[in-house]
Design a protein around this motif. Structure first.
Motif, PDB file in Angstrom:
ATOM      1  N   PRO A   1     -94.889   1.808  10.827  1.00 34.94           N
ATOM      2  CA  PRO A   1     -95.332   0.705  11.337  1.00 34.94           C
ATOM      3  C   PRO A   1     -96.683   0.074  10.564  1.00 34.94           C
ATOM      4  O   PRO A   1     -97.050  -1.100  10.284  1.00 34.94           O
ATOM      5  CB  PRO A   1     -95.716   0.679  12.826  1.00 34.94           C
ATOM      6  CG  PRO A   1     -95.762   2.210  13.175  1.00 34.94           C
ATOM      7  CD  PRO A   1     -94.899   2.715  12.048  1.00 34.94           C
ATOM      8  N   PHE A   2     -97.629   1.136  10.172  1.00 36.65           N
ATOM      9  CA  PHE A   2     -98.744   0.766   9.668  1.00 36.65           C
ATOM     10  C   PHE A   2     -98.784   0.537   8.077  1.00 36.65           C
ATOM     11  O   PHE A   2     -99.383  -0.534   7.564  1.00 36.65           O
ATOM     12  CB  PHE A   2     -99.816   2.107   9.505  1.00 36.65           C
ATOM     13  CG  PHE A   2    -100.514   2.396  11.105  1.00 36.65           C
ATOM     14  CD1 PHE A   2    -101.291   1.201  11.286  1.00 36.65           C
ATOM     15  CD2 PHE A   2    -100.252   3.097  11.895  1.00 36.65           C
ATOM     16  CE1 PHE A   2    -102.180   1.438  12.406  1.00 36.65           C
ATOM     17  CE2 PHE A   2    -100.687   3.441  12.938  1.00 36.65           C
ATOM     18  CZ  PHE A   2    -101.667   2.211  13.527  1.00 36.65           C
ATOM     19  N   TYR A   3     -97.668   0.933   7.646  1.00 34.91           N
ATOM     20  CA  TYR A   3     -97.271   0.359   5.953  1.00 34.91           C
ATOM     21  C   TYR A   3     -96.801  -1.108   6.141  1.00 34.91           C
ATOM     22  O   TYR A   3     -97.211  -1.836   5.668  1.00 34.91           O
ATOM     23  CB  TYR A   3     -96.052   1.352   5.632  1.00 34.91           C
ATOM     24  CG  TYR A   3     -96.426   2.422   4.915  1.00 34.91           C
ATOM     25  CD1 TYR A   3     -97.292   2.284   3.793  1.00 34.91           C
ATOM     26  CD2 TYR A   3     -95.664   3.757   5.212  1.00 34.91           C
ATOM     27  CE1 TYR A   3     -97.602   3.589   3.199  1.00 34.91           C
ATOM     28  CE2 TYR A   3     -96.142   4.906   4.552  1.00 34.91           C
ATOM     29  CZ  TYR A   3     -96.922   4.712   3.552  1.00 34.91           C
ATOM     30  OH  TYR A   3     -97.342   6.166   2.806  1.00 34.91           O
ATOM     31  N   LEU A   4     -96.074  -1.546   7.274  1.00 37.62           N
ATOM     32  CA  LEU A   4     -95.658  -2.919   7.715  1.00 37.62           C
ATOM     33  C   LEU A   4     -96.908  -3.948   7.814  1.00 37.62           C
ATOM     34  O   LEU A   4     -96.740  -5.052   7.111  1.00 37.62           O
ATOM     35  CB  LEU A   4     -94.532  -3.044   8.487  1.00 37.62           C
ATOM     36  CG  LEU A   4     -94.148  -4.329   9.303  1.00 37.62           C
ATOM     37  CD1 LEU A   4     -93.176  -5.016   8.054  1.00 37.62           C
ATOM     38  CD2 LEU A   4     -93.091  -4.139  10.376  1.00 37.62           C
ATOM     39  N   PHE A   5     -97.726  -3.182   8.656  1.00 35.23           N
ATOM     40  CA  PHE A   5     -99.047  -4.170   9.015  1.00 35.23           C
ATOM     41  C   PHE A   5     -99.754  -4.299   7.851  1.00 35.23           C
ATOM     42  O   PHE A   5    -100.022  -5.465   7.549  1.00 35.23           O
ATOM     43  CB  PHE A   5     -99.759  -3.584  10.124  1.00 35.23           C
ATOM     44  CG  PHE A   5     -99.068  -3.332  11.385  1.00 35.23           C
ATOM     45  CD1 PHE A   5     -98.098  -4.313  11.744  1.00 35.23           C
ATOM     46  CD2 PHE A   5     -99.092  -2.343  12.344  1.00 35.23           C
ATOM     47  CE1 PHE A   5     -97.498  -4.369  13.205  1.00 35.23           C
ATOM     48  CE2 PHE A   5     -98.549  -2.399  13.299  1.00 35.23           C
ATOM     49  CZ  PHE A   5     -97.582  -3.434  13.960  1.00 35.23           C
TER      50      PHE A   5
ATOM     51  N   SER B   1    -107.379  -0.720   4.774  1.00 35.22           N
ATOM     52  CA  SER B   1    -107.582   0.143   5.607  1.00 35.22           C
ATOM     53  C   SER B   1    -106.457   0.542   6.382  1.00 35.22           C
ATOM     54  O   SER B   1    -106.290   1.949   6.866  1.00 35.22           O
ATOM     55  CB  SER B   1    -108.508  -0.489   6.806  1.00 35.22           C
ATOM     56  OG  SER B   1    -109.831  -0.869   6.445  1.00 35.22           O
ATOM     57  N   LEU B   2    -105.610  -0.348   6.763  1.00 36.38           N
ATOM     58  CA  LEU B   2    -104.197   0.071   7.486  1.00 36.38           C
ATOM     59  C   LEU B   2    -103.489   1.167   6.550  1.00 36.38           C
ATOM     60  O   LEU B   2    -102.553   2.161   6.911  1.00 36.38           O
ATOM     61  CB  LEU B   2    -103.424  -1.018   7.807  1.00 36.38           C
ATOM     62  CG  LEU B   2    -103.928  -1.829   9.054  1.00 36.38           C
ATOM     63  CD1 LEU B   2    -103.181  -3.224   8.922  1.00 36.38           C
ATOM     64  CD2 LEU B   2    -104.194  -1.229  10.189  1.00 36.38           C
ATOM     65  N   LEU B   3    -103.097   0.561   5.189  1.00 34.58           N
ATOM     66  CA  LEU B   3    -102.665   1.460   4.140  1.00 34.58           C
ATOM     67  C   LEU B   3    -103.248   2.867   4.254  1.00 34.58           C
ATOM     68  O   LEU B   3    -102.291   3.824   3.974  1.00 34.58           O
ATOM     69  CB  LEU B   3    -102.767   1.010   2.752  1.00 34.58           C
ATOM     70  CG  LEU B   3    -102.046   1.748   1.585  1.00 34.58           C
ATOM     71  CD1 LEU B   3    -100.221   1.748   1.804  1.00 34.58           C
ATOM     72  CD2 LEU B   3    -102.425   0.994   0.245  1.00 34.58           C
ATOM     73  N   VAL B   4    -104.524   3.117   4.382  1.00 37.78           N
ATOM     74  CA  VAL B   4    -105.076   4.344   4.204  1.00 37.78           C
ATOM     75  C   VAL B   4    -104.542   5.081   5.531  1.00 37.78           C
ATOM     76  O   VAL B   4    -103.891   6.439   5.580  1.00 37.78           O
ATOM     77  CB  VAL B   4    -106.669   4.469   4.328  1.00 37.78           C
ATOM     78  CG1 VAL B   4    -107.316   5.881   4.560  1.00 37.78           C
ATOM     79  CG2 VAL B   4    -107.071   3.924   2.798  1.00 37.78           C
TER      80      VAL B   4
ATOM     81  N   MET C   1    -112.684   2.340  11.980  1.00 35.63           N
ATOM     82  CA  MET C   1    -113.886   1.971  12.107  1.00 35.63           C
ATOM     83  C   MET C   1    -114.219   0.768  11.023  1.00 35.63           C
ATOM     84  O   MET C   1    -114.572  -0.299  11.360  1.00 35.63           O
ATOM     85  CB  MET C   1    -115.024   2.807  12.111  1.00 35.63           C
ATOM     86  CG  MET C   1    -115.102   3.659  13.284  1.00 35.63           C
ATOM     87  SD  MET C   1    -114.938   2.962  14.951  1.00 35.63           S
ATOM     88  CE  MET C   1    -114.591   4.096  16.095  1.00 35.63           C
ATOM     89  N   CYS C   2    -113.665   1.147   9.748  1.00 35.90           N
ATOM     90  CA  CYS C   2    -113.804   0.069   8.781  1.00 35.90           C
ATOM     91  C   CYS C   2    -112.851  -1.136   9.111  1.00 35.90           C
ATOM     92  O   CYS C   2    -113.270  -2.204   8.845  1.00 35.90           O
ATOM     93  CB  CYS C   2    -113.080   0.700   7.452  1.00 35.90           C
ATOM     94  SG  CYS C   2    -114.315   1.919   6.756  1.00 35.90           S
ATOM     95  N   TYR C   3    -111.774  -0.871   9.590  1.00 38.14           N
ATOM     96  CA  TYR C   3    -110.696  -1.952  10.134  1.00 38.14           C
ATOM     97  C   TYR C   3    -111.428  -2.717  11.016  1.00 38.14           C
ATOM     98  O   TYR C   3    -111.338  -4.156  11.003  1.00 38.14           O
ATOM     99  CB  TYR C   3    -109.518  -1.315  10.786  1.00 38.14           C
ATOM    100  CG  TYR C   3    -108.575  -2.405  11.423  1.00 38.14           C
ATOM    101  CD1 TYR C   3    -107.556  -2.612  10.753  1.00 38.14           C
ATOM    102  CD2 TYR C   3    -108.735  -2.873  12.561  1.00 38.14           C
ATOM    103  CE1 TYR C   3    -106.597  -3.777  11.497  1.00 38.14           C
ATOM    104  CE2 TYR C   3    -108.075  -3.686  13.183  1.00 38.14           C
ATOM    105  CZ  TYR C   3    -106.866  -4.004  12.572  1.00 38.14           C
ATOM    106  OH  TYR C   3    -106.159  -4.982  13.481  1.00 38.14           O
TER     107      TYR C   3
END
Length: 480
Positions: free
Chosen positions: A426-430, A336-339, A365-367
């Motif tokens: 940051p979202f790639y890292l998370f 989800s974060l990757l998207v 929302m999926c997250y």
């Protein structure tokens, strides 16, 4: 039909434990309201028509920090009280402080009152989220310990949902009435619940421990209570031989492994961006250009989905196991974060993303659903299980401090990477942290489903054969 009978058997005879846990975790709803309080209330404080007194944005920004500082400062008192006055009375003390805090917030005349209230709210929340998981892990039958341990987190999610749904639409003081009422109800009802048998035995109060165990269990024969009482006594005697100094968290190999697991799980919760999303959801959706739903309603749906997912996970936690839920959740959360990261990356590269502007809100929302299905609930359950009785107060307090520390790290890391490189970095890292958590779960974390606290200690010590040979009957009733 067989599945229904199995589910009924799972909860058979556990109503006293359910009542004790439900009445003892009402303050967690109030604590969840404190955690989410600033998001809807700061706009009220800054609005000239709705604010109870004059303030500034800079002053309001310190309200969140005051809560975190209070949590840190509460660590020494938490360690002292949970072992000195017990798990039950520590939970009641946290409820009493929370009740007073809500009164102060409701009648506050300036920001000084709010700073003080938020500070003590952090201390009370720290004590509640250390004492309650300890209490639950020590009173729960192994067959439903995972479900009962997850209830405190469900209560916190209800609190976040409450404050998101109530605060924007009512006068400033109304959330204080709701939060104070919940704390007061716990003070009145939980006072009649029994103390943890583990704690009473540890304090050499054997008669009280036997009576407490009798109230918590619905055994047909008194000798069954005596059998479990002797099993707990044996476990406590063994654990008493291990030193309870802080340095023994590092010196004893099983404690070292527990610390490693606790640190990674607490870190994974926040490095999977939960605090970032809870505190920046409006800004993130606005930056993504999502126009399909107002952010205030999106926040309510986000919190509702988290609660539904966490409730579902808690119901199957003792059937599917900790490792399965944690692994699946970590993989899906990472995806989800990757998207989201790819979407922001396309925006940063100048691509036209208007046709897929719905993607961020769907991913968020999926997250909410997949994070709370495992990553958001399993760590608090496992952390409450893996420390021996003599080290539980120190270990749980350290876990709580790690939780706060990683929350701060994730927020600061997000702010720095966002400003320096863009929102996608940051979202790639998370996302990467979530995938690493899945690998760690598969190869390092032991499965604790259906095992007594003593058996879990044997697993951490690497005594797999000893666990299988000495599996107590009452722990194996469901799982064989």
């Amino acid at each position: 039909m067989p599945e229904k009978r199995d589910f009924a058997t799972l909860f058979q005879g556990t109503s006293p434990q359910l009542i004790a846990v439900l009445t003892g975790t009402l303050v967690a709803i109030s604590d969840g309201m404190h955690y989410g309080w600033t998001a809807p209330v700061i706009p009220i404080l800054l609005n000239e028509q709705t604010r109870p007194f004059e303030t500034t944005l800079h002053e309001c920004e310190w309200l969140e920090s005051a809560l975190m500082i209070g949590a840190f400062c509460g660590l020494p008192t938490t360690i002292y009280f949970v072992d000195r006055i017990g798990r039950k009375y520590s939970m009641l003390l946290a409820s009493a402080v929370t009740f007073v805090v809500w009164i102060v917030i409701g009648v506050a005349k300036n920001m000084t009152y709010l700073y003080a209230a938020r500070f003590f709210a952090g201390m009370a929340g720290d004590m509640a989220f250390v004492a309650a998981p300890m209490y639950i892990a020590e009173i729960a039958h192994p067959k439903i310990r995972g479900f009962l341990s997850s209830i405190i987190y469900l209560m916190m999610l209800i609190g976040i949902l409450f404050v998101y749904a109530i605060a924007p639409f009512v006068p400033y003081y109304v959330p204080s009435i709701v939060g104070g009422a919940l704390a007061l109800i716990e003070l009145v009802t939980f006072a009649f619940m029994p103390e943890s048998p583990y704690y009473l035995i540890f304090r050499n109060l054997n008669d009280e421990a036997r009576a407490s165990l009798g109230k918590l269990r619905k055994y047909d024969r008194s000798d069954e209570v005596e059998k479990e009482f002797e099993d707990i006594c044996q476990a406590v005697r063994r654990q008493k031989t291990e030193k309870g100094r802080p340095q023994d968290l590092i010196l004893i190999p099983s404690n070292r492994k527990a610390i490693l697991i606790m640190t990674v799980l607490n870190g994974s919760q926040h490095l999977s961006s939960i605090s970032v999303l809870l505190m920046n959801l409006h800004l993130i959706l606005n930056e993504a250009g999502s126009v399909y739903i107002e952010t205030s309603y999106a926040a309510i749906i986000f919190a509702a989905l988290m609660f539904i997912a966490a409730t579902t996970a808690s119901m199957i936690l003792d059937r599917c196991g900790r490792k399965v839920l944690l692994t699946i959740s970590a993989l899906l959360t990472g995806t989800s974060l990757l998207v989201i990261a790819i979407y922001f990356n396309l925006m940063a590269a100048g691509h036209d993303v208007k046709s897929i502007s719905w993607l961020p809100i769907v991913s968020v929302m999926c997250y909410a659903a997949v994070f709370k299905f495992g990553l958001g609930i399993v760590p608090i359950v496992v952390t409450a299980e893996i420390f021996p009785t003599k080290m539980k107060a120190i270990g749980m307090t350290l876990a709580d401090s790690m939780y706060v520390l990683f929350a701060i790290i994730s927020l600061e890391l997000y702010a720095w990477l966002h400003d320096a490189y863009g929102n996608h970095v940051p979202f790639y890292l998370f996302s990467a942290c979530c995938y690493l958590t899945a690998l760690f779960t598969i190869f390092v974390i032991p499965e604790t489903k259906g095992k007594t606290l003593e058996e879990i200690q044997m697993l951490l010590k690497g005594h797999d054969k000893e666990v299988s040979v000495h599996l107590p009957k009452y722990a194996g009733e469901i799982y064989g």
